[in-house]
Design a protein around this motif. Structure first.
Motif, PDB file in Angstrom:
ATOM      1  N   HIS A  42       0.895  -1.375   0.598  1.00 12.96           N
ATOM      2  CA  HIS A  42       0.325   0.349  -0.077  1.00 12.96           C
ATOM      3  C   HIS A  42       0.823   1.551  -0.103  1.00 12.96           C
ATOM      4  CE1 HIS A  42      -3.116  -2.470   0.828  1.00 12.96           C
ATOM      5  NE2 HIS A  42      -2.801  -2.679   2.295  1.00 12.96           N
ATOM      6  N   GLU A  43       1.676   1.204   0.286  1.00 10.73           N
ATOM      7  CA  GLU A  43       3.157   2.590   0.248  1.00 10.73           C
ATOM      8  C   GLU A  43       3.190   2.953  -0.979  1.00 10.73           C
ATOM      9  OE1 GLU A  43       5.842   0.723   2.580  1.00 10.73           O
ATOM     10  OE2 GLU A  43       7.466  -0.493   0.721  1.00 10.73           O
ATOM     11  N   GLY A  44       2.678   1.795  -2.357  1.00  8.15           N
ATOM     12  CA  GLY A  44       2.950   1.905  -3.496  1.00  8.15           C
ATOM     13  C   GLY A  44       4.632   1.926  -4.045  1.00  8.15           C
ATOM     14  N   LEU A  52      -4.069  -2.876  -5.292  1.00 10.45           N
ATOM     15  CA  LEU A  52      -4.637  -1.375  -6.192  1.00 10.45           C
ATOM     16  C   LEU A  52      -4.580  -0.329  -5.864  1.00 10.45           C
ATOM     17  CD1 LEU A  52      -7.660  -3.832  -6.811  1.00 10.45           C
ATOM     18  CD2 LEU A  52      -6.032  -3.569  -8.226  1.00 10.45           C
ATOM     19  N   PHE A  53      -4.513  -0.770  -4.092  1.00  7.90           N
ATOM     20  CA  PHE A  53      -4.475   1.474  -3.757  1.00  7.90           C
ATOM     21  C   PHE A  53      -3.323   1.881  -2.782  1.00  7.90           C
ATOM     22  CE2 PHE A  53      -5.257  -0.019   0.507  1.00  7.90           C
ATOM     23  CZ  PHE A  53      -5.227   1.071   1.086  1.00  7.90           C
ATOM     24  N   GLU A  54      -3.371   3.044  -2.950  1.00  6.72           N
ATOM     25  CA  GLU A  54      -1.841   3.405  -2.070  1.00  6.72           C
ATOM     26  C   GLU A  54      -2.004   4.299  -1.431  1.00  6.72           C
ATOM     27  OE1 GLU A  54       1.499   4.684  -5.389  1.00  6.72           O
ATOM     28  OE2 GLU A  54       0.738   3.084  -6.383  1.00  6.72           O
ATOM     29  N   TRP A  55      -1.802   4.344  -0.311  1.00  8.57           N
ATOM     30  CA  TRP A  55      -2.108   4.815   0.357  1.00  8.57           C
ATOM     31  C   TRP A  55      -2.076   6.686   0.822  1.00  8.57           C
ATOM     32  CZ3 TRP A  55       1.925   2.045   3.905  1.00  8.57           C
ATOM     33  CH2 TRP A  55       0.564   1.468   4.966  1.00  8.57           C
ATOM     34  N   GLY A  86      -5.688  -4.709  -0.948  1.00 12.86           N
ATOM     35  CA  GLY A  86      -6.273  -2.729  -0.856  1.00 12.86           C
ATOM     36  C   GLY A  86      -7.134  -2.704  -1.907  1.00 12.86           C
ATOM     37  N   ALA A  87      -8.177  -3.021  -1.405  1.00 13.53           N
ATOM     38  CA  ALA A  87      -9.214  -2.171  -3.166  1.00 13.53           C
ATOM     39  C   ALA A  87     -10.753  -1.918  -2.300  1.00 13.53           C
ATOM     40  CB  ALA A  87     -10.651  -4.583  -3.566  1.00 13.53           C
ATOM     41  N   ASN A  88     -10.171  -1.109  -2.107  1.00 13.32           N
ATOM     42  CA  ASN A  88     -10.880   0.063  -1.632  1.00 13.32           C
ATOM     43  C   ASN A  88     -11.573   0.675  -2.822  1.00 13.32           C
ATOM     44  OD1 ASN A  88     -10.186  -0.489   1.489  1.00 13.32           O
ATOM     45  ND2 ASN A  88      -8.725   1.492   1.665  1.00 13.32           N
ATOM     46  N   GLY A  89     -12.822   1.320  -2.592  1.00 11.50           N
ATOM     47  CA  GLY A  89     -13.247   1.928  -3.696  1.00 11.50           C
ATOM     48  C   GLY A  89     -14.147  -0.256  -4.168  1.00 11.50           C
TER      49      GLY A  89
END
Length: 469
Positions: A140-142, A187-190, A233-236
């Motif tokens: 999630h840090e990208g 999938l996402f990054e904080w 990490g699939a927020n959304g």
């Protein structure tokens, strides 16, 4: 003339090659025997699970990234420090040990992986008995552990190691083992501005998905050809991520279309609903057979996926705990994905090495009761003895038990001999075992009297039952 002739030959060869590729493409699209999957979950959910994944049963998960530098609390360190709900312990740690102008990005230059030996990693994974490995390529840090074109100056080639960490392990796994290579990808990054913008817009815009996440996924597949994509990490909402379009490409046209498997974490609404296998939550472990393939992803460190320096020995699972988890997971039809967290320099702590080697030693004796098995339809956990679980393969039933009875008599409530030729043996022991009827049902098996050197393994044992129902 010679140059022109060579040029003509090259052009002719290119035309032939393109024509061949077009015929293959045309056949795949016109041949009614070649199923095409539509970018809808209804269509994607009809795809059969590739056989290798169900037969594998056991994989190794690896969490490694910039978070491995502070290696404190866990892999969510950055979010605990600068996120919306700060962790007081992490905030204090940074205040006490780093200057006020220090940023999380500064940790990246210390993530050098200078002692990273992918050949040793591959050999250790092979020795563990695992049949697949899933490497964190981006958390999630990208930060991407390969030189992604879509993560400028925040990747392992531009910063820190200046190495393609993903490619190096993929090559070692394929050159030295029979293990399937897989990738974890968030999938996402904080703190990515594009993601935060889409989030602010209530996910009605997709700038982050179009410019960052999906290009990374296509890049991973085309560059490294993994057999597993472990999304997280699939927020959304589902409509935001557009995962069905990507997965349809995976199944239809990607270089791994026949072997690839994906999990269920593709949006807020797909968990435990869609994907080749489900890991509905971390350490997911149902106590019954499910109607869909599932996976128990768990950690040797009870409290963290990434390596943490403050861990003490009691924080790590014992072999008894690991094998009990594995056996019960497989008995109910699941796969076990066991995680370790390497250090920032690429070394693997002794406790992780030991657990993997011990698991592999156990598998050498008992693997036939794990690999390629199915849940026994009569019982998965014994009806009278809670320390016994069952699997089955090729007509044999396997009773795996984690507690050796003090009187050397193992009571089993579920099995019933089907003929006078019924036989009980122990994996790793030569002679057949004597058994008699149990009360009111089942059997009582007399285990062999063995000293410590004669024991086939230390922590859990397997009886093979032939001619039982």
């Amino acid at each position: 003339m010679i140059t022109l002739l060579r040029l003509s030959v090259l052009i002719a060869l290119c035309i032939v090659s393109l024509a061949t590729e077009f015929r293959h493409f045309e056949k795949a699209h016109k041949d009614p025997q070649v199923k095409r999957y539509e970018p809808t979950w209804d269509s994607l959910d009809t795809r059969p699970l590739p056989k290798w994944y169900d037969e594998a049963k056991f994989g190794i998960f690896i969490h490694w990234g910039v978070f491995s530098v502070p290696s404190y609390v866990d892999e969510w360190f950055w979010n605990y420090w600068k996120g919306p709900n700060p962790n007081a312990k992490v905030v204090k740690y940074m205040k006490d040990n780093y200057p006020p102008d220090f940023t999380y990005g500064d940790f990246a230059s210390q993530f050098k992986a200078e002692l990273y030996d992918p050949d040793y990693w591959a050999d250790l994974i092979q020795e563990s008995g695992a049949k697949y490995v899933v490497l964190t390529t981006k958390h999630h840090e990208g930060f991407t552990n390969w030189g992604s074109k879509h993560s400028w100056n925040w990747n392992a080639v531009d910063v820190g190691p200046h190495k393609d960490l993903v490619g190096m392990l993929a090559n070692s796994i394929r050159n030295r083992t029979d293990v399937h290579f897989g990738v974890y990808h968030s999938l996402f990054e904080w703190f990515n501005p594009l993601y935060l913008k889409d989030d602010t817009n209530n996910f009605t815009t997709r700038e982050f998905v179009v410019d960052k996440t999906m290009p990374e996924l296509y890049e991973l597949v085309n560059n490294y050809k993994p057999d597993v994509i472990w999304s997280d990490g699939a927020n959304g909402p589902d409509s935001y991520w557009q995962a069905p379009e990507f997965i349809a490409w995976l199944y239809n046209d990607s270089p791994v279309k026949d072997t690839i498997v994906v999990n269920d974490r593709w949006s807020l609404t797909t968990s435990c609903k869609h994907g080749d296998f489900w890991n509905c939550a971390d350490r997911y472990h149902p106590s019954s057979v499910q109607n869909h393939k599932w996976e128990n992803c768990m950690t040797i460190d009870k409290y963290s996926w990434g390596f943490r320096r403050e861990a003490v020995i009691a924080d790590y699972l014992t072999m008894h705990e690991i094998l009990q988890t594995m056996i019960s997971t497989v008995a109910y039809g699941g796969n076990l994905l066991m995680n370790m967290g390497p250090c920032h320099d690429g070394t693997i702590m002794g406790i992780f090495q030991e657990r993997l080697k011990q698991t592999g030693a156990w598998m050498k004796v008992n693997g036939q009761a794990i690999y390629g098995t199915a849940p026994w339809d009569k019982a998965q956990n014994d009806t009278v003895n809670p320390s016994v679980w069952y699997t089955t393969k090729d007509g044999s039933v396997y009773a795996l038990f984690v507690e050796w009875p003090a009187d050397n008599v193992l009571v089993l409530g579920a099995p019933t001999p089907s003929s006078s030729a019924s036989k009980v043996t122990m994996l790793g022991v030569q002679q057949s075992l004597t058994f008699g009827p149990g009360k009111p049902t089942g059997i009582r098996v007399t285990l062999p009297s063995l000293n410590t050197k004669q024991m086939p393994c230390e922590w859990a044992w397997t009886l093979k039952l032939d001619g039982f129902q």
